[in-house]
Design a protein around this motif. Structure first.
Motif, PDB file in Angstrom:
ATOM      1  N   ASN A  73     -47.123   3.527  96.174  1.00 28.78           N
ATOM      2  CA  ASN A  73     -47.665   4.379  97.501  1.00 28.78           C
ATOM      3  C   ASN A  73     -47.367   3.818  98.569  1.00 28.78           C
ATOM      4  O   ASN A  73     -47.450   4.525  99.811  1.00 28.78           O
ATOM      5  N   ALA A  74     -47.295   2.269  98.838  1.00 29.48           N
ATOM      6  CA  ALA A  74     -47.367   1.848 100.074  1.00 29.48           C
ATOM      7  C   ALA A  74     -45.886   1.614 100.611  1.00 29.48           C
ATOM      8  O   ALA A  74     -45.584   1.300 101.709  1.00 29.48           O
ATOM      9  N   ALA A  75     -44.809   2.021  99.594  1.00 24.47           N
ATOM     10  CA  ALA A  75     -43.577   2.162 100.074  1.00 24.47           C
ATOM     11  C   ALA A  75     -42.967   3.293 100.918  1.00 24.47           C
ATOM     12  O   ALA A  75     -43.720   4.327 100.621  1.00 24.47           O
ATOM     13  N   SER A  76     -42.062   3.098 101.643  1.00 26.86           N
ATOM     14  CA  SER A  76     -41.366   4.233 102.356  1.00 26.86           C
ATOM     15  C   SER A  76     -40.699   5.299 101.328  1.00 26.86           C
ATOM     16  O   SER A  76     -40.188   4.832 100.347  1.00 26.86           O
ATOM     17  N   ASP A  77     -40.449   6.476 101.871  1.00 29.65           N
ATOM     18  CA  ASP A  77     -39.573   7.366 101.072  1.00 29.65           C
ATOM     19  C   ASP A  77     -38.184   6.685 100.932  1.00 29.65           C
ATOM     20  O   ASP A  77     -37.499   6.805  99.804  1.00 29.65           O
ATOM     21  N   GLU A  78     -37.652   5.993 101.978  1.00 29.19           N
ATOM     22  CA  GLU A  78     -36.412   5.386 101.863  1.00 29.19           C
ATOM     23  C   GLU A  78     -36.270   4.294 100.574  1.00 29.19           C
ATOM     24  O   GLU A  78     -35.331   4.110  99.772  1.00 29.19           O
ATOM     25  N   GLU A  79     -37.443   3.559 100.871  1.00 28.39           N
ATOM     26  CA  GLU A  79     -37.390   2.530  99.565  1.00 28.39           C
ATOM     27  C   GLU A  79     -37.647   2.901  98.262  1.00 28.39           C
ATOM     28  O   GLU A  79     -37.212   2.540  97.160  1.00 28.39           O
ATOM     29  N   ARG A  80     -38.242   4.107  98.180  1.00 27.45           N
ATOM     30  CA  ARG A  80     -38.230   4.981  97.046  1.00 27.45           C
ATOM     31  C   ARG A  80     -37.028   5.337  96.497  1.00 27.45           C
ATOM     32  O   ARG A  80     -36.854   5.408  95.484  1.00 27.45           O
ATOM     33  N   ARG A  81     -36.343   6.131  97.300  1.00 32.13           N
ATOM     34  CA  ARG A  81     -34.941   6.394  96.984  1.00 32.13           C
ATOM     35  C   ARG A  81     -34.138   5.596  96.443  1.00 32.13           C
ATOM     36  O   ARG A  81     -33.271   5.691  95.690  1.00 32.13           O
ATOM     37  N   ASP A  82     -34.041   4.206  97.184  1.00 29.85           N
ATOM     38  CA  ASP A  82     -32.993   3.227  96.936  1.00 29.85           C
ATOM     39  C   ASP A  82     -33.231   2.361  95.723  1.00 29.85           C
ATOM     40  O   ASP A  82     -32.463   1.459  95.481  1.00 29.85           O
TER      41      ASP A  82
END
Length: 213
Positions: A73-82
């Motif tokens: 939950n603390a990660a950004s959308d970009e970090e989740r995608r990559d």
């Protein structure tokens, strides 16, 4: 001193055995309840996360869940995608699981040591008692039973205490190690969370391919 040490070790073994048995039973029950309440669906993972506070998770399995989901939950959308967020969450969960299991292993090494060393300490007491008996014979120059019996009795008593400490220690260590191993196996479903998170990230990246349900 030898007999006092063996008696203290025996008391420690029984106290740890009772305490750890109760603790592991409670942990197995909590793990089953948590697994049932959270379920495999992503929405249920979110719901379980919303109900939990890391410092008040209550048991190791819940703590591992919370750490992984909070990292996600603390990660950004970009970090989740990559995949960066997923790898970080997995590392945090594995580290937390290892730390929790290490804390559950407390006192088990002491029980293993008691089980392996106890008979030899008792044997030392036996040798000491026999030596005392021979010294009494030499000092009194009398081989009657009244002179020999006290030392022999002390020697046999030391052997008995050593076995009384070692045998329960071995049995308790094996049973508790087995219970801990089963709990570690039960806790492995926490590895499903990264799969759920990865599925969520894939659905967000490809919304048109995501199923309706």
């Amino acid at each position: 001193m030898i007999m006092l040490g063996l008696f203290a070790a025996s008391v420690m073994v029984w106290a740890v055995w009772v305490a750890k048995t109760r603790q592991f039973k409670a942990l197995h029950r909590q793990a089953d309840d948590f697994e049932t309440s959270s379920g495999p669906a992503a929405t249920r993972w979110k719901a379980s996360h919303a109900r939990l506070i890391p410092s008040k998770a209550g048991h190791p399995l819940a703590s591992v869940f919370v750490v992984g989901l909070e990292e996600w939950n603390a990660a950004s959308d970009e970090e989740r995608r990559d995949g960066t967020a997923l790898q970080r969450a997995r590392r945090m969960m594995d580290a937390t699981a290892r730390r929790e299991l290490e804390s559950l292993e407390a006192w088990l090494p002491a029980m293993a040591t008691t089980g392996s060393v106890g008979p030899f300490v008792g044997l030392l007491g036996t040798v000491w008692g026999i030596m005392t008996s021979f010294q009494s014979i030499g000092a009194s120059k009398n081989t009657s039973l009244a002179v020999v019996a006290p030392g022999i009795a002390e020697a046999l008593f030391a052997t008995a205490i050593g076995l009384f400490a070692a045998i329960p220690a071995v049995i308790a260590y094996n049973r508790l190690s087995g219970s801990l191993g089963r709990y570690a196996a039960v806790s492995k479903p926490h590895r499903r969370i990264p799969t759920v998170l990865e599925r969520q990230a894939t659905r967000k990246a490809n919304p048109h391919n995501a199923p309706l349900a």
